[in-house]
Motif scaffolding. Structure first.
Motif, PDB file in Angstrom:
ATOM      1  N   PHE A 113       0.024  23.982 -33.174  1.00 19.72           N
ATOM      2  CA  PHE A 113      -0.228  23.272 -31.650  1.00 19.72           C
ATOM      3  C   PHE A 113      -1.557  24.015 -31.011  1.00 19.72           C
ATOM      4  CE2 PHE A 113       0.339  23.019 -27.091  1.00 19.72           C
ATOM      5  CZ  PHE A 113       1.091  21.844 -27.075  1.00 19.72           C
ATOM      6  N   LEU A 116      -4.332  22.269 -32.944  1.00 19.61           N
ATOM      7  CA  LEU A 116      -4.324  20.974 -32.221  1.00 19.61           C
ATOM      8  C   LEU A 116      -5.113  20.680 -30.691  1.00 19.61           C
ATOM      9  CD1 LEU A 116      -3.778  17.760 -32.123  1.00 19.61           C
ATOM     10  CD2 LEU A 116      -1.545  17.950 -31.485  1.00 19.61           C
ATOM     11  N   GLU A 126     -14.567  10.440 -24.096  1.00 22.41           N
ATOM     12  CA  GLU A 126     -13.940   8.923 -24.250  1.00 22.41           C
ATOM     13  C   GLU A 126     -12.983   8.822 -25.321  1.00 22.41           C
ATOM     14  OE1 GLU A 126     -17.185   9.914 -24.747  1.00 22.41           O
ATOM     15  OE2 GLU A 126     -18.135   8.678 -26.304  1.00 22.41           O
ATOM     16  N   TYR A 129      -9.818  10.585 -24.065  1.00 23.77           N
ATOM     17  CA  TYR A 129      -9.317   9.685 -22.942  1.00 23.77           C
ATOM     18  C   TYR A 129      -8.362   8.579 -23.682  1.00 23.77           C
ATOM     19  CZ  TYR A 129      -8.861   5.787 -19.648  1.00 23.77           C
ATOM     20  OH  TYR A 129      -8.185   4.920 -18.866  1.00 23.77           O
ATOM     21  N   LEU A 132      -5.236  10.078 -25.463  1.00 26.48           N
ATOM     22  CA  LEU A 132      -4.165  10.158 -24.626  1.00 26.48           C
ATOM     23  C   LEU A 132      -3.652   9.054 -23.941  1.00 26.48           C
ATOM     24  CD1 LEU A 132      -5.685  13.104 -22.172  1.00 26.48           C
ATOM     25  CD2 LEU A 132      -3.916  13.379 -24.175  1.00 26.48           C
ATOM     26  N   GLU A 152      -9.894  -2.594 -20.358  1.00 24.24           N
ATOM     27  CA  GLU A 152     -10.813  -1.717 -19.796  1.00 24.24           C
ATOM     28  C   GLU A 152     -12.157  -1.490 -20.921  1.00 24.24           C
ATOM     29  OE1 GLU A 152      -9.403   2.475 -19.345  1.00 24.24           O
ATOM     30  OE2 GLU A 152      -7.900   1.695 -18.191  1.00 24.24           O
ATOM     31  N   LEU A 153     -11.695  -1.264 -22.231  1.00 26.04           N
ATOM     32  CA  LEU A 153     -12.795  -0.925 -23.269  1.00 26.04           C
ATOM     33  C   LEU A 153     -13.658  -2.428 -23.809  1.00 26.04           C
ATOM     34  CD1 LEU A 153     -10.898   1.690 -25.258  1.00 26.04           C
ATOM     35  CD2 LEU A 153     -12.574   2.062 -23.430  1.00 26.04           C
ATOM     36  N   GLY A 154     -12.977  -3.546 -23.261  1.00 26.62           N
ATOM     37  CA  GLY A 154     -13.597  -4.700 -23.807  1.00 26.62           C
ATOM     38  C   GLY A 154     -13.450  -4.970 -25.200  1.00 26.62           C
ATOM     39  N   ILE A 155     -12.364  -4.487 -25.626  1.00 27.72           N
ATOM     40  CA  ILE A 155     -12.192  -4.758 -27.035  1.00 27.72           C
ATOM     41  C   ILE A 155     -10.771  -5.480 -27.362  1.00 27.72           C
ATOM     42  CG2 ILE A 155     -13.482  -2.809 -28.056  1.00 27.72           C
ATOM     43  CD1 ILE A 155     -11.367  -1.131 -28.345  1.00 27.72           C
TER      44      ILE A 155
ATOM     45  N   TYR B  87       2.197  17.375 -28.103  1.00 27.98           N
ATOM     46  CA  TYR B  87       0.864  17.882 -27.542  1.00 27.98           C
ATOM     47  C   TYR B  87       0.816  16.722 -26.385  1.00 27.98           C
ATOM     48  CZ  TYR B  87      -3.917  17.768 -26.066  1.00 27.98           C
ATOM     49  OH  TYR B  87      -5.088  17.979 -25.487  1.00 27.98           O
ATOM     50  N   LEU B  88       1.205  15.380 -26.479  1.00 29.22           N
ATOM     51  CA  LEU B  88       0.894  14.359 -25.745  1.00 29.22           C
ATOM     52  C   LEU B  88       1.973  14.643 -24.577  1.00 29.22           C
ATOM     53  CD1 LEU B  88       0.472  11.688 -28.163  1.00 29.22           C
ATOM     54  CD2 LEU B  88      -1.069  12.221 -26.505  1.00 29.22           C
ATOM     55  N   GLN B  91       0.894  17.048 -21.722  1.00 29.95           N
ATOM     56  CA  GLN B  91      -0.425  16.570 -20.951  1.00 29.95           C
ATOM     57  C   GLN B  91      -0.159  15.938 -19.850  1.00 29.95           C
ATOM     58  OE1 GLN B  91      -3.657  17.531 -22.041  1.00 29.95           O
ATOM     59  NE2 GLN B  91      -2.389  18.739 -23.241  1.00 29.95           N
ATOM     60  N   PRO B  94      -3.026  10.504 -18.187  1.00 30.08           N
ATOM     61  CA  PRO B  94      -4.558  10.153 -18.483  1.00 30.08           C
ATOM     62  C   PRO B  94      -5.275  10.120 -17.300  1.00 30.08           C
ATOM     63  CG  PRO B  94      -3.241   8.927 -20.010  1.00 30.08           C
ATOM     64  CD  PRO B  94      -2.376   9.365 -19.185  1.00 30.08           C
ATOM     65  N   ILE B  95      -6.391  10.625 -17.300  1.00 32.87           N
ATOM     66  CA  ILE B  95      -7.293  10.234 -16.056  1.00 32.87           C
ATOM     67  C   ILE B  95      -7.579   8.659 -15.773  1.00 32.87           C
ATOM     68  CG2 ILE B  95      -8.695  12.433 -16.275  1.00 32.87           C
ATOM     69  CD1 ILE B  95     -10.771  10.733 -17.994  1.00 32.87           C
ATOM     70  N   SER B  96      -7.863   8.479 -14.539  1.00 35.16           N
ATOM     71  CA  SER B  96      -8.051   7.205 -14.309  1.00 35.16           C
ATOM     72  C   SER B  96      -9.138   6.291 -14.917  1.00 35.16           C
ATOM     73  CB  SER B  96      -8.269   6.889 -12.586  1.00 35.16           C
ATOM     74  OG  SER B  96      -9.393   7.823 -12.590  1.00 35.16           O
ATOM     75  N   PRO B  97      -8.855   5.130 -15.143  1.00 33.14           N
ATOM     76  CA  PRO B  97      -9.994   4.470 -15.913  1.00 33.14           C
ATOM     77  C   PRO B  97     -11.436   4.450 -15.337  1.00 33.14           C
ATOM     78  CG  PRO B  97      -7.984   2.952 -15.344  1.00 33.14           C
ATOM     79  CD  PRO B  97      -7.866   4.202 -14.517  1.00 33.14           C
ATOM     80  N   ILE B 100     -13.669   6.853 -16.993  1.00 32.61           N
ATOM     81  CA  ILE B 100     -14.335   6.783 -18.296  1.00 32.61           C
ATOM     82  C   ILE B 100     -15.784   6.724 -18.224  1.00 32.61           C
ATOM     83  CG2 ILE B 100     -14.388   5.461 -20.426  1.00 32.61           C
ATOM     84  CD1 ILE B 100     -12.000   4.008 -19.822  1.00 32.61           C
ATOM     85  N   PRO B 101     -16.299   7.532 -19.158  1.00 33.78           N
ATOM     86  CA  PRO B 101     -17.748   7.370 -19.040  1.00 33.78           C
ATOM     87  C   PRO B 101     -18.588   5.759 -19.380  1.00 33.78           C
ATOM     88  CG  PRO B 101     -17.223   9.104 -20.456  1.00 33.78           C
ATOM     89  CD  PRO B 101     -15.960   8.155 -20.071  1.00 33.78           C
ATOM     90  N   VAL B 104     -19.028   4.355 -22.640  1.00 30.14           N
ATOM     91  CA  VAL B 104     -17.745   4.104 -23.486  1.00 30.14           C
ATOM     92  C   VAL B 104     -17.573   2.595 -23.191  1.00 30.14           C
ATOM     93  CG1 VAL B 104     -15.561   4.296 -23.993  1.00 30.14           C
ATOM     94  CG2 VAL B 104     -17.040   6.290 -23.172  1.00 30.14           C
ATOM     95  N   ARG B 105     -17.647   2.203 -21.925  1.00 30.90           N
ATOM     96  CA  ARG B 105     -17.154   0.969 -21.477  1.00 30.90           C
ATOM     97  C   ARG B 105     -18.407  -0.239 -22.260  1.00 30.90           C
ATOM     98  NH1 ARG B 105     -15.172   0.849 -15.366  1.00 30.90           N
ATOM     99  NH2 ARG B 105     -16.616   2.853 -15.484  1.00 30.90           N
ATOM    100  N   GLU B 108     -18.554  -1.753 -26.473  1.00 29.54           N
ATOM    101  CA  GLU B 108     -17.890  -2.935 -27.127  1.00 29.54           C
ATOM    102  C   GLU B 108     -17.587  -4.030 -26.149  1.00 29.54           C
ATOM    103  OE1 GLU B 108     -15.857  -1.457 -31.135  1.00 29.54           O
ATOM    104  OE2 GLU B 108     -15.004  -0.686 -29.310  1.00 29.54           O
ATOM    105  N   THR B 109     -18.088  -3.849 -24.832  1.00 26.66           N
ATOM    106  CA  THR B 109     -17.771  -4.831 -23.903  1.00 26.66           C
ATOM    107  C   THR B 109     -18.885  -6.196 -24.274  1.00 26.66           C
ATOM    108  OG1 THR B 109     -17.516  -3.180 -22.319  1.00 26.66           O
ATOM    109  CG2 THR B 109     -18.022  -5.402 -21.235  1.00 26.66           C
ATOM    110  N   PRO B 110     -18.372  -7.380 -24.187  1.00 21.23           N
ATOM    111  CA  PRO B 110     -18.942  -8.543 -24.802  1.00 21.23           C
ATOM    112  C   PRO B 110     -20.240  -8.680 -23.829  1.00 21.23           C
ATOM    113  CG  PRO B 110     -16.669  -9.078 -24.533  1.00 21.23           C
ATOM    114  CD  PRO B 110     -17.006  -7.659 -23.911  1.00 21.23           C
TER     115      PRO B 110
END
Lengths: 184, 277
Positions: A113, A116, A126, A129, A132, A152-155, B87-88, B91, B94-97, B100-101, B104-105, B108-110
């Motif tokens: 643990f 991990l 990222e 995030y 999780l 969100e990630l656009g994928i 572990y999950l 926790q 998760p932090i709000s969207p 996200i840096p 990152v977005r 792969e955003t079109p």
């Protein structure tokens, strides 16, 4: 086949050369073929799939000079043919039984643990995030959460699955290394 | 990925209940199609998660235990899956969207240019937009190259430096600056073989160097004399790496002093933390 035959460095080099003239690419191909053979043997219910994969590779390597003369085409297919033969011999013998699954003891679980935690801390913001959020939810909300994350990630959802899997794989490797170190 | 093999068929393959002819087709695809191979690994991991969260049907569960869990490798993966679940579960959500840096977005955003550079469509017109887009692309390429170079470097490091991977970082604020009611920072006892890098926040960086002393119940455990401050974002820290095996559960204090040019020591602050099991 002579069971005492041992894979020499020279024979291994010749195998790599057959797989690809570029040494680095050959190494990658070798690893890929071995991993796929393990999956195939496991899929056929072989407990010692890794040993059978190595046996397959050894047999190909041993006959390599002849194979190079006679066989043309993708070397991967040749491995597949030899793997079938190795498997037929395997099922004629009495295959070993699988070992029971044993959960770790409490001390070991604690080390795992902490490792991990250490490895997730070293993930980029990222990736942490994504990990999780992708794996965090359960049940019905999991589907919604993953859909939302993909948007969100656009994928595409499948690209997200593979991305999450790769992060998890890297994390698992990090944890295994960390545990090895802590046992030294 | 091979369109003739769907996810359900892969599940059946992994659970060992696929017809022989279909199994042969999948095996051939595994060898020759990298997409199929990776997809199979993903499905394998999903099966493990479903087993852990009790989301397999009774028959699938039985097949999982009898046919899937036969190799040491898969048992290891199940073990890791359980560890990850534990572990999950520990926790927070998760932090709000929004957090996200942006990078990152963008990855792969079109249509990232439109989303992140809305002024391009404004009065600058199309050619200006193209020029700015080109500049953005060039910047990204330069950043990517820098990242690539920085990720290549560690591979060339010596073994000694590589061992620094097993370092637990603990950031400590000065005790005197803590607001009342703030609990002492808790630090899980590090695994065997780990070092602990204490990062002591400082505001005064005018000292020639820094001295520190680690104490437990007023007993001195370790000292260091030649520490240097370094920038960390908008703040400064004095990093001090100690071996993890010196730490046992209990309360610890770090006394930090600065050495002025004349060689005199000047007490700066105390930093407290608690090591827990």
């Amino acid at each position: 086949m002579n069971k005492d035959w041992v894979l020499s460095q020279e024979a291994f080099d010749a195998l790599l050369d057959w797989l690809d003239s570029d040494r680095e690419q050959a190494g990658i191909k070798y690893e890929e073929i071995r991993a796929r053979l393990i999956i195939i043997f496991t899929g056929r219910g072989c407990v010692d799939a890794e040993d059978l994969a190595d046996e397959t590779i050894n047999r190909v390597t041993k006959r390599l000079s002849k194979i190079r003369e006679e066989f043309t085409g993708d070397p991967t297919r040749y491995f597949f043919g030899v793997a079938n033969k190795v498997y037929m011999e395997y099922i004629r013998r009495k295959p070993p039984q699988p070992s029971p699954f044993l959960p770790p003891d409490s001390n070991q679980a604690e080390v795992e643990f902490r490792c991990l935690e250490h490895c997730t801390d070293s993930l980029s913001e990222e990736n942490r995030y994504l990990l999780l959020k992708y794996y965090g939810a359960e049940g019905r909300s999991k589907i919604d959460q993953r859909r939302q994350l993909a948007e969100e990630l656009g994928i595409a959802p499948n690209a997200l699955r593979i991305r999450a899997y790769r992060i998890r794989l890297g994390l698992q490797e990090c944890v295994e290394k960390c545990i090895e170190r802590s046992e030294e | 990925m091979n369109p003739n093999i769907d996810k359900q068929e892969m599940r059946s393959y992994l659970l060992g209940n696929l017809e022989a002819d279909r199994r042969a087709a999948i095996e051939e695809s595994i060898l020759c199609d990298p997409g199929v191979y990776e997809e199979l690994l993903v499905v394998e991991e999903e099966l493990i998660d479903q087993h852990i969260t009790n989301n397999l049907s009774p028959s699938e569960r039985q097949q999982f235990e009898a046919n899937f869990l036969i190799t040491a490798e898969r048992q290891k993966n199940l073990r890791f899956g359980r560890l990850l679940r534990r572990y999950l579960d520990s926790q927070p959500v998760p932090i709000s969207p929004e957090n996200i840096p942006v990078a990152v977005r963008q990855t792969e955003t079109p249509a990232p240019a439109k989303k992140f550079l809305p002024f391009i469509a404004g009065p600058f017109g199309r050619s200006a937009g193209i020029a700015i887009s080109a500049a953005v692309v060039a910047s990204i390429a330069i950043i990517a190259f820098i990242c690539w170079v920085s990720t290549k470097k560690p591979q060339q490091r010596t073994v000694q430096e590589d061992s620094s991977q097993l370092v637990k970082v603990v950031q400590l604020a000065p005790g005197s600056q803590r607001s009342e009611g703030v609990a002492t920072q808790r630090v899980p006892i590090p695994p065997k073989g780990f070092d602990v890098r204490l990062e002591l926040q400082v505001t005064n960086t005018s000292f020639r160097n820094y001295k520190s002393e680690l104490l437990r119940e007023n007993n001195s455990l370790k000292t260091a004399n030649e520490l240097k401050a370094e920038p960390r974002g908008e703040q400064h820290i004095v990093p001090w790496t100690i071996t993890g095996d010196v730490l046992r559960p209990g309360d610890y204090q770090v006394r930090l002093s600065g050495v002025v040019d004349s060689g005199q020591d000047e007490f700066i602050d105390n930093y407290s933390f608690r090591v827990i099991k």
